[in-house]
Design an enzyme around this catalytic site. Structure first.
Site, PDB file in Angstrom:
ATOM      1  N   GLU A 173      -2.770  -8.840   3.116  1.00 19.81           N
ATOM      2  CA  GLU A 173      -3.275  -9.333   4.399  1.00 19.81           C
ATOM      3  C   GLU A 173      -4.797  -9.298   4.474  1.00 19.81           C
ATOM      4  O   GLU A 173      -5.394  -9.920   5.364  1.00 19.81           O
ATOM      5  CB  GLU A 173      -2.656  -8.540   5.550  1.00 19.81           C
ATOM      6  CG  GLU A 173      -3.221  -7.145   5.780  1.00 19.81           C
ATOM      7  CD  GLU A 173      -2.685  -6.081   4.831  1.00 19.81           C
ATOM      8  OE1 GLU A 173      -3.006  -4.892   5.044  1.00 19.81           O
ATOM      9  OE2 GLU A 173      -1.946  -6.424   3.883  1.00 19.81           O
ATOM     10  N   CYS A 200       0.838  -1.194   0.000  1.00 24.22           N
ATOM     11  CA  CYS A 200       0.000   0.000   0.000  1.00 24.22           C
ATOM     12  C   CYS A 200       0.880   1.254   0.000  1.00 24.22           C
ATOM     13  O   CYS A 200       1.624   1.475  -0.947  1.00 24.22           O
ATOM     14  CB  CYS A 200      -1.000  -0.028   1.150  1.00 24.22           C
ATOM     15  SG  CYS A 200      -2.346   1.184   0.945  1.00 24.22           S
ATOM     16  N   HIS A 239      -3.822  -4.821  -0.525  1.00 19.73           N
ATOM     17  CA  HIS A 239      -3.474  -5.340   0.801  1.00 19.73           C
ATOM     18  C   HIS A 239      -3.495  -6.866   0.776  1.00 19.73           C
ATOM     19  O   HIS A 239      -4.573  -7.469   0.861  1.00 19.73           O
ATOM     20  CB  HIS A 239      -4.467  -4.837   1.851  1.00 19.73           C
ATOM     21  CG  HIS A 239      -4.319  -3.398   2.200  1.00 19.73           C
ATOM     22  ND1 HIS A 239      -3.471  -2.950   3.184  1.00 19.73           N
ATOM     23  CD2 HIS A 239      -4.899  -2.300   1.672  1.00 19.73           C
ATOM     24  CE1 HIS A 239      -3.538  -1.631   3.262  1.00 19.73           C
ATOM     25  NE2 HIS A 239      -4.389  -1.213   2.350  1.00 19.73           N
TER      26      HIS A 239
END
Length: 209
Positions: free
Chosen positions: A191, A85, A189
């Site tokens: 995650e 990011c 992202h």
């Protein structure tokens, strides 16, 4: 003993989610750190960032010796590096969020606001979107076609299109990933991108550029 993976804490990152995702992807040892000495001993480095380009850049530079440690380990030592990011955006030469702020300059380019060319397009670009690998850089095979979770209002425009590893579409093309040698950055992202993101992180853990 060298740290297996350093997760850099610049005071503006989704650290614990990234940490947990790296462990879920197979990392044996992940150290969340703001210590340049640990970064110098790392075998892999991840730089996450959320919030504004300016805040992340200032946070990184506020850690004495951290930029130098990153340059020594990544640019000179050649260890695998992943920016996430705003951590990807910091690879650029400059960012234009809340004024002009210098980036790391590892991948020359500029971070600019997403332009709303279609009134139906919302900014920030938020939610799931396709990741389409580019024609040039492939990020060492890390970035493959799929769907990932994005959340951003600014985007990186590399000077050299050969640095683009993947694109996404949000009322026009936006850079989803960049790559140069042992350096990869993703705008999305991992995650938060479920199986697609965990698979990317697993490939990063095995990557030997």
């Amino acid at each position: 003993m060298a740290e297996a993976l350093a997760l850099v804490d610049l005071g503006a990152g989704n650290l614990h989610s990234v940490h947990n995702a790296l462990l879920a992807a197979g990392a044996e040892r992940v150290t969340i750190t703001a210590d340049p000495a640990i970064v110098r001993g790392a075998r892999r480095i991840v730089l996450p960032g959320v919030g504004s380009f300016r805040a992340c850049a200032e946070g990184l530079r506020s850690i004495e010796g951290m930029v130098e440690a990153l340059e020594e380990r990544v640019l000179e030592g050649g260890v695998p590096f992943l920016g996430i990011c705003v951590g990807m955006q910091l690879l650029a030469s400059v960012g234009q969020e809340h004024g002009t702020t210098a980036g790391l300059g590892w991948i020359p380019g500029e971070v600019r606001p997403i332009e709303r060319t279609d009134p139906t397009i919302k900014v920030p670009h938020m939610g799931w979107n396709d990741v389409e690998p580019g024609l040039h850089a492939d990020g060492g095979g890390l970035v493959v076609p799929g769907e990932a979770y994005f959340l951003h209002s600014y985007h990186l425009l590399p000077e050299d299109p050969r640095s683009i590893a993947a694109m996404t579409d949000h009322g026009g093309g936006l850079v989803a990933a960049v790559a140069e040698g042992n350096i990869v950055g993703v705008q999305f992202h991992p995650e938060k991108s479920q199986s697609y993101g965990l698979a990317l992180l697993a490939r990063f853990l095995d990557w030997n550029p």
